[in-house]
Design an enzyme around this catalytic site. Structure first.
Site, PDB file in Angstrom:
ATOM      1  N   ASP A 254       0.856  -1.187   0.000  1.00  0.00           N
ATOM      2  CA  ASP A 254       0.000   0.000   0.000  1.00  0.00           C
ATOM      3  C   ASP A 254       0.887   1.229   0.000  1.00  0.00           C
ATOM      4  OD1 ASP A 254      -0.100   1.064   3.118  1.00  0.00           O
ATOM      5  OD2 ASP A 254       0.018  -1.117   3.028  1.00  0.00           O
TER       6      ASP A 254
ATOM      7  N   GLU B 249      -7.467   4.598  12.471  1.00  0.00           N
ATOM      8  CA  GLU B 249      -6.404   4.169  13.378  1.00  0.00           C
ATOM      9  C   GLU B 249      -6.140   5.147  14.511  1.00  0.00           C
ATOM     10  OE1 GLU B 249      -2.460   4.663  11.172  1.00  0.00           O
ATOM     11  OE2 GLU B 249      -3.881   4.440   9.502  1.00  0.00           O
TER      12      GLU B 249
END
Length: 285
Positions: free
Chosen positions: A90, A181
């Site tokens: 990613d 997150e």
């Protein structure tokens, strides 16, 4: 009168030292043996990785990796243990300009087949390299997915609209991804969960497919697992002692210290927890 004889004072005897089974030298010896045993077990466990590094790594100068030798060994070990699964990475603007045609192999051995690309963040941020990365990764035959970095203290519906505005998904792409997150600073966890659900619902209604949720394992265990059942999860866990993908991790981001040709600096590496055929069912039909 009898002469008195002076007696010498009796000397005090020091108590005898008790003999102990584990003397200082014995304890030191045992500690040394345990350390050597641990080194031996670790060396045996990472024998494939070590053999690889003594051969390939010693012959090639690796300029992009800031990982320690221990971290590099773990990366190789994890990839080796999941050879029947699918590897990917990613990226975001922080990787700079990527040579996508060269970014197909990790550790000179394992083929990278998919990529998640950051598209947006918060209510108004567009990743400066999203469109470039999306176009060039597809041209290099990567399976692509776009993710949104969620900011807990910004309006969730505006964040969803920001993602929808910039991301066009087609057949064969991964479903949209919500990256959560961080903990909120000015709202409760209950409010955060409401906001996440609003983002997920709006995005699902637009693309007609259920989004994927990305988060760290602790965040997942503490806040997401019970509230978001039925979603596909992409979990980050870089723990050195974790070498196997857990059953409920559809995707596992297992390191942030990967070194891939065509990319300057380190990059996140991921594993899809299944075969290529299984992964195809997850893609937009």
């Amino acid at each position: 009168m009898a002469k008195q004889v002076k007696r010498k004072p009796t000397s005090k005897r020091r108590p005898a030292k008790k003999k102990t089974f584990f003397s200082g030298k014995m304890i030191g010896f045992l500690i040394t043996v345990l350390i050597l045993l641990l080194i031996g077990i670790t060396t045996y466990h990472y024998r494939d990785a070590l053999a690889y590094y003594f051969s390939f790594r010693s012959k090639h100068k690796i300029e992009n990796s800031n990982a320690t030798k221990v971290e590099e060994a773990r990366i190789f070990q994890v990839l080796k243990r999941h050879e029947n699964m699918v590897y990917g990475l990613d990226v975001s603007q922080y990787q700079g300009q990527i040579e996508w045609e060269n970014a197909k192999i990790v550790e000179d051995t394992f083929q990278l087949q998919f990529v998640f690309i950051r598209a947006t963040a918060g209510k108004d941020k567009l990743d400066s390299r999203f469109h470039e990365n999306w176009k060039n990764a597809k041209a290099a035959n990567f399976i692509c997915g776009a993710y949104h970095y969620y900011r807990p203290n910004e309006n969730s519906l505006l964040q969803a609209e920001n993602f929808i505005k910039h991301v066009r998904l087609k057949k064969g792409d991964f479903p949209p991804v919500l990256d959560i997150e961080n903990l909120p600073k000015v709202q409760s966890m209950d409010s955060l969960k409401v906001g996440l659900k609003r983002w997920l619902t709006k995005v699902e209604n637009h693309y007609k497919v259920k989004p994927i949720i990305y988060s760290g394992e602790k965040y997942f265990n503490d806040f997401l697992e019970d509230e978001f059942k039925g979603y596909t999860f992409w979990i980050a866990n870089y723990n050195f002692f974790v070498e196997d993908c857990k059953d409920h991790w559809t995707f596992w981001q297992f390191t942030e210290k990967g070194s891939v040709p065509g990319i300057n600096g380190n990059v996140d590496l991921n594993i899809y927890n299944g075969t290529p055929k299984m992964m195809n069912y997850l893609r937009i039909q």
